[in-house]
Scaffold this motif. Structure first.
Motif, PDB file in Angstrom:
ATOM      1  N   PHE A   3     -12.394 -10.379  -2.486  1.00 42.67           N
ATOM      2  CA  PHE A   3     -11.135  -9.646  -2.571  1.00 42.67           C
ATOM      3  C   PHE A   3     -11.329  -8.135  -1.505  1.00 42.67           C
ATOM      4  O   PHE A   3     -10.584  -8.043  -0.993  1.00 42.67           O
ATOM      5  CB  PHE A   3     -10.805  -8.904  -4.002  1.00 42.67           C
ATOM      6  N   ARG A   4     -12.583  -7.736  -1.701  1.00 43.04           N
ATOM      7  CA  ARG A   4     -12.594  -6.483  -0.883  1.00 43.04           C
ATOM      8  C   ARG A   4     -12.596  -6.450   0.548  1.00 43.04           C
ATOM      9  O   ARG A   4     -12.138  -5.978   1.396  1.00 43.04           O
ATOM     10  CB  ARG A   4     -14.006  -5.872  -1.222  1.00 43.04           C
ATOM     11  N   GLU A 372      -0.549  -1.487 -13.843  1.00 43.48           N
ATOM     12  CA  GLU A 372      -0.603  -1.936 -12.530  1.00 43.48           C
ATOM     13  C   GLU A 372      -0.588  -1.327 -11.478  1.00 43.48           C
ATOM     14  O   GLU A 372       0.322  -0.061 -11.477  1.00 43.48           O
ATOM     15  CB  GLU A 372       0.913  -3.195 -12.656  1.00 43.48           C
ATOM     16  N   PHE A 395      -0.241  -4.969  -1.779  1.00 41.91           N
ATOM     17  CA  PHE A 395      -1.476  -5.045  -2.410  1.00 41.91           C
ATOM     18  C   PHE A 395      -0.829  -4.782  -4.026  1.00 41.91           C
ATOM     19  O   PHE A 395      -0.082  -4.014  -3.961  1.00 41.91           O
ATOM     20  CB  PHE A 395      -2.404  -3.862  -1.976  1.00 41.91           C
ATOM     21  N   GLU A 396      -1.619  -5.510  -4.671  1.00 44.80           N
ATOM     22  CA  GLU A 396      -1.453  -5.405  -6.443  1.00 44.80           C
ATOM     23  C   GLU A 396      -2.531  -5.578  -7.020  1.00 44.80           C
ATOM     24  O   GLU A 396      -3.372  -6.560  -6.683  1.00 44.80           O
ATOM     25  CB  GLU A 396      -0.264  -6.596  -6.522  1.00 44.80           C
ATOM     26  N   GLN A 397      -2.581  -4.693  -7.936  1.00 43.34           N
ATOM     27  CA  GLN A 397      -3.904  -4.837  -8.817  1.00 43.34           C
ATOM     28  C   GLN A 397      -3.109  -4.763 -10.412  1.00 43.34           C
ATOM     29  O   GLN A 397      -2.656  -3.726 -10.638  1.00 43.34           O
ATOM     30  CB  GLN A 397      -4.759  -3.571  -8.745  1.00 43.34           C
ATOM     31  N   GLN A 399      -3.920  -5.197 -14.735  1.00 43.59           N
ATOM     32  CA  GLN A 399      -4.938  -5.499 -15.562  1.00 43.59           C
ATOM     33  C   GLN A 399      -4.485  -5.421 -16.931  1.00 43.59           C
ATOM     34  O   GLN A 399      -3.573  -4.655 -17.379  1.00 43.59           O
ATOM     35  CB  GLN A 399      -6.080  -4.365 -15.702  1.00 43.59           C
ATOM     36  N   GLU A 451      -7.863  -9.530 -15.281  1.00 39.46           N
ATOM     37  CA  GLU A 451      -7.427  -8.841 -13.991  1.00 39.46           C
ATOM     38  C   GLU A 451      -6.887  -9.801 -13.113  1.00 39.46           C
ATOM     39  O   GLU A 451      -7.493 -10.929 -12.801  1.00 39.46           O
ATOM     40  CB  GLU A 451      -8.733  -8.056 -13.452  1.00 39.46           C
ATOM     41  N   ARG A 452      -6.026  -9.332 -12.306  1.00 36.94           N
ATOM     42  CA  ARG A 452      -5.300 -10.196 -11.121  1.00 36.94           C
ATOM     43  C   ARG A 452      -5.155  -9.234 -10.101  1.00 36.94           C
ATOM     44  O   ARG A 452      -4.565  -8.249  -9.966  1.00 36.94           O
ATOM     45  CB  ARG A 452      -4.191 -10.678 -11.568  1.00 36.94           C
ATOM     46  N   ARG A 453      -5.561  -9.700  -8.754  1.00 40.36           N
ATOM     47  CA  ARG A 453      -5.580  -8.873  -7.555  1.00 40.36           C
ATOM     48  C   ARG A 453      -4.994  -9.772  -6.574  1.00 40.36           C
ATOM     49  O   ARG A 453      -5.231 -11.086  -6.281  1.00 40.36           O
ATOM     50  CB  ARG A 453      -7.217  -8.670  -7.132  1.00 40.36           C
ATOM     51  N   ARG A 454      -4.013  -8.993  -5.735  1.00 41.70           N
ATOM     52  CA  ARG A 454      -3.360  -9.803  -4.694  1.00 41.70           C
ATOM     53  C   ARG A 454      -3.409  -9.136  -3.567  1.00 41.70           C
ATOM     54  O   ARG A 454      -3.007  -7.702  -3.486  1.00 41.70           O
ATOM     55  CB  ARG A 454      -1.945 -10.132  -5.340  1.00 41.70           C
ATOM     56  N   THR A 479      -4.275 -14.681  -4.461  1.00 43.78           N
ATOM     57  CA  THR A 479      -4.610 -14.160  -5.695  1.00 43.78           C
ATOM     58  C   THR A 479      -6.027 -14.410  -6.280  1.00 43.78           C
ATOM     59  O   THR A 479      -6.334 -15.521  -6.204  1.00 43.78           O
ATOM     60  CB  THR A 479      -3.436 -14.811  -6.736  1.00 43.78           C
TER      61      THR A 479
END
Length: 771
Positions: A3-4, A372, A395-397, A399, A451-454, A479
């Protein structure tokens, strides 16, 4: 690629083209005509559906289209627009089922932005288990307009298989002045009174424009239920249950918007807050052989829930012209908390009230928090020749912290039977205090973090060639999901990558006629509830539910083709055909394992069920009758015919719980000389069918009728009387229940149940004063 790494690469690409900017929202608002409060309070003309310009198929409705029927919530307002169905209890409009499909297929946006609960959680304004956003927690008083987006574009998230609903809140550029709204409500079913109070003000402050609003409204929903149970269809009644269900609460909300020219560009901020206090009280008595008599009482049950929900969202946008076009940055934060305490006390009798066979009390304490963060970097420029280019990265984070605690006690096993049976949850709390049973503990999987990271880059081209407007785009959604289960001590990670192309064409045959065609690929990500490993007892009726962290997204190729025609100055008529080809369908299913309540109950989960198809035809008409000399008469009619198909273990069926049709028809009559108007709207939703292993459910709703009459006093004051549910709408469900899959095939019944739920009319008297 982690992700990073993805974030760094995307940010590096974006930095070449972006400076601090913000939404087209602010830029467009500057050019918009400011509306006075008097225009909102005293409606001079009947309002119809707007014709939205552009290539993408969008239906647009200003708040004045709904206002005269005084909807309390956005859900109430949406009952009048095409293809919106609900599977809620009577008097409730919570999870939107666009085109009749499960609420998780519909993307809910506020000011074009996704909100907590939209496709991934239990809902920023509700507590459903299907990933739905519950629109009955948004006061209708906050909205400026509603947009129904039938097919997706690349600059929006692709979580919209059925389509998207964009709820545009009032902002600082569409109101000058203020108004207050106050009223009383009366529920005829139990002779209950409530109130509503709110106000909005907009004007110039500090060199910019500010809008602030606040609203309070009582919520009440009294229902009566009757369940008749048989050994099989055609037999005599084996058991009946009489139930009262009262849901009572108050919603508090506030919103603001501020826009100002700053730093060479357009700067804007907005936010909203909603707080809900709600109780749900369900009391029921079961009778042997359907005889409603004290001597026939088998079971007495009390099931109460106390709910407190808080949700807020803050957004900042900045737009500046540079690098040959407009550059935008949007930053947003949203938070939702849901605290729910539920207890259920139940007594079984050999002989009522003297001989108690069994008495038990159980309770669940659910604490849920969603947070979010969103960052959107976008650039838009004119390429010449009528073409425009837009590209960006989103970008989306997100939790979710989820804690589900449970405890239970039985009598006479754990404690002695009390002389007087309490039905208020006190037996359990006393037993815990005395050390007779264990204190509240997390259920299996019930203490977890998801957690979801997009990162979603996109590219979109649009333009016009002669009479044809067009748009093509490509979105790449990535995702990553991490689930930490603190009860089991494990962690699960998963990742998905999806390419979502889209194209739209609008061909203007004449000034009044046009054809719209769209093709787009969309996705439905597994909801947090579907992914959560928590074992939730009695989550689906008397049966349990436990999610599956290994689920993969569902995707769909969709096609829409429609025709629209303007009618006179204000009217419009349209027809649209849609088709969706779905892969990896996400559905709730019955595992076949016995549930916590013993025989006759099961453990449900979610799975990817295979492939399916959805299609339908949508017709809508909104116009005055000026063509026949009735300029002060407005009519609307919309009808949707809906169908679908999927194969399961038993063969072909429709998508579970998809309504077969939706009909809305009504009129508004204005009497200008008397400064008075009145109107009627009628709604009828077709039946829905659901099938899983060991259970089949058919749901039917009675028709709904609403009426209003209003009188206008000068330019500042309007008073309006409305009545809803005037036909005492009912919800009727038929349950075919079996012990197992083999019995279901052979139609060897465990139980056949017919349940009817009904409620009485609701009346409102509301006054609005502009200043």
């Amino acid at each position: 690629m982690g992700f990073r790494t993805k974030f760094a690469l995307a940010l590096g690409v974006a930095s070449a083209a972006f400076t601090f900017g913000a939404g087209a929202h602010a830029q467009e608002a500057v050019q918009a005509e400011v509306t006075t409060a008097h225009d909102i309070v005293v409606l001079g003309d009947i309002q119809y559906r707007n014709r939205a310009e552009g290539a993408a198929p969008v239906l647009e409705y200003d708040t004045e289209y709904f206002q005269r029927f005084e909807p309390l919530t956005v859900g109430d307002a949406l009952k009048r627009v095409p293809s919106v169905a609900f599977l809620s209890d009577v008097l409730e409009s919570d999870g939107v089922r666009l085109r009749g499909l499960d609420p998780a297929y519909t993307q809910i946006l506020i000011n074009g932005e996704q909100v907590p609960g939209s496709g991934d959680s239990s809902g920023a304004f509700g507590n459903g288990a299907d990933g739905a956003f519950f629109v009955d927690r948004i006061p209708a008083e906050l909205i400026e307009r509603v947009e129904i987006v039938r097919s997706q574009s690349a600059n929006r998230s692709g979580d919209a298989v059925a389509g998207a609903i964009n709820i545009v809140l009032r902002d600082a550029y569409n109101l000058d002045g203020g108004y207050v709204r106050a009223g009383a409500m009366y529920w005829d079913n139990d002779e209950h009174w409530g109130s509503t109070l709110g106000g909005v003000w907009g004007g110039e402050v500090g060199g910019g424009r500010l809008l602030v609003g606040a609203n309070m409204q009582d919520r009440h929903n009294p229902k009566d239920k009757l369940s008749l149970r048989y050994d099989e269809p055609g037999d005599s009644i084996a058991n009946s249950e009489v139930q009262t269900d009262i849901r009572d609460g108050t919603d508090y909300s506030a919103n603001f918007s501020y826009d100002i020219d700053a730093l060479g560009g357009e700067l804007s901020f907005d936010g909203f807050f909603v707080h809900t206090d709600r109780t749900q009280e369900e009391d029921s008595i079961e009778y042997d052989e359907g005889v409603v008599d004290p001597d026939s009482i088998e079971t007495v049950n009390a099931n109460d829930v106390d709910i407190e929900q808080r949700s807020y969202s803050l957004n900042g946008r900045y737009a500046v012209d540079a690098f040959g076009g407009e550059n935008r940055i949007r930053i947003g934060f949203a938070r939702f908390t849901n605290d729910a305490y539920e207890f259920e006390d139940e007594a079984e009798f050999d002989s009522f009230p003297d001989t108690v066979d069994e008495y038990g009390s159980e309770a669940t304490d659910t604490q849920l928090t969603d947070e979010e963060w969103r960052i959107k970097l976008e650039h838009e420029r004119n390429l010449g020749g009528g073409a425009e280019l837009e590209f960006g990265v989103h970008f989306e984070q997100k939790q979710r912290e989820n804690l589900v605690l449970a405890a239970e006690v039985g009598a006479p096993d754990d404690v002695a039977l009390p002389a007087t049976l309490p039905f208020d949850g006190s037996l359990l709390l006393d037993a815990i205090a005395n050390g007779d049973v264990d204190d509240f503990e997390a259920v299996d999987g019930g203490d977890n973090t998801i957690e979801r990271r997009r990162i979603d880059p996109y590219l979109m081209l649009s333009g016009a060639v002669g009479a044809v407007e067009w748009e093509v785009g490509l979105r790449y959604e990535t995702t990553e999901i991490t689930i930490d289960d603190r009860t089991a001590g494990g962690s699960i990670e998963n990742s998905f990558e999806t390419i979502l192309p889209s194209t739209h064409i609008s061909w203007n045959l004449t000034e009044n006629d046009r054809i719209l065609a769209s093709a787009a690929r969309t996705v439905r990500n597994p909801s947090f509830s579907f992914l959560s490993p928590a074992a939730l007892e009695e989550e689906l009726g008397d049966s349990d539910f436990q999610g599956d962290p290994t689920l993969v997204p569902e995707t769909a190729w969709g096609f829409d083709i429609g025709y629209e025609r303007r009618l006179g100055r204000t009217g419009i008529v349209g027809v649209n055909y849609f088709y969706r080809d779905v892969s990896n369908l996400l559905e709730v299913f019955n595992t076949g394992e016995e549930g916590s309540e013993g025989p006759g109950t099961f453990i449900y989960s979610a799975r990817n069920s295979g492939d399916g198809r959805v299609w339908g035809v949508e017709f809508d008409l909104s116009t005055s009758l000026s063509a026949i000399g009735l300029e002060d008469t407005g009519v609307f009619l919309n009808y949707s015919w809906l169908d679908s198909e999927i194969e399961d273990e038993l063969g072909a069926r429709r998508f579970n719980s998809q309504a077969e049709s939706i009909l809305n028809v009504g009129f508004i009559q204005d009497l200008p000389r008397l400064n008075t108007s009145f109107g009627v709207t009628y709604r009828d939703q077709g039946s829905a069918y659901s099938r899983v292993i060991a259970e089949e459910v058919t749901t039917e709703y009675g028709a709904d009728l609403e009426m209003f009459v209003e009188h206008r006093f000068g330019e500042n004051f309007t008073i309006r009387l409305t009545g809803s549910n005037l036909l005492d709408e009912s919800k009727d469900e038929i349950f075919d229940k079996f012990d197992n899959f083999a019995d279901q095939i052979d139609r060897d019944y465990d139980e056949y149940e017919v349940e009817t739920e009904s409620a009485g009319p609701v009346f409102q008297l509301v006054g609005r004063y502009a200043f």
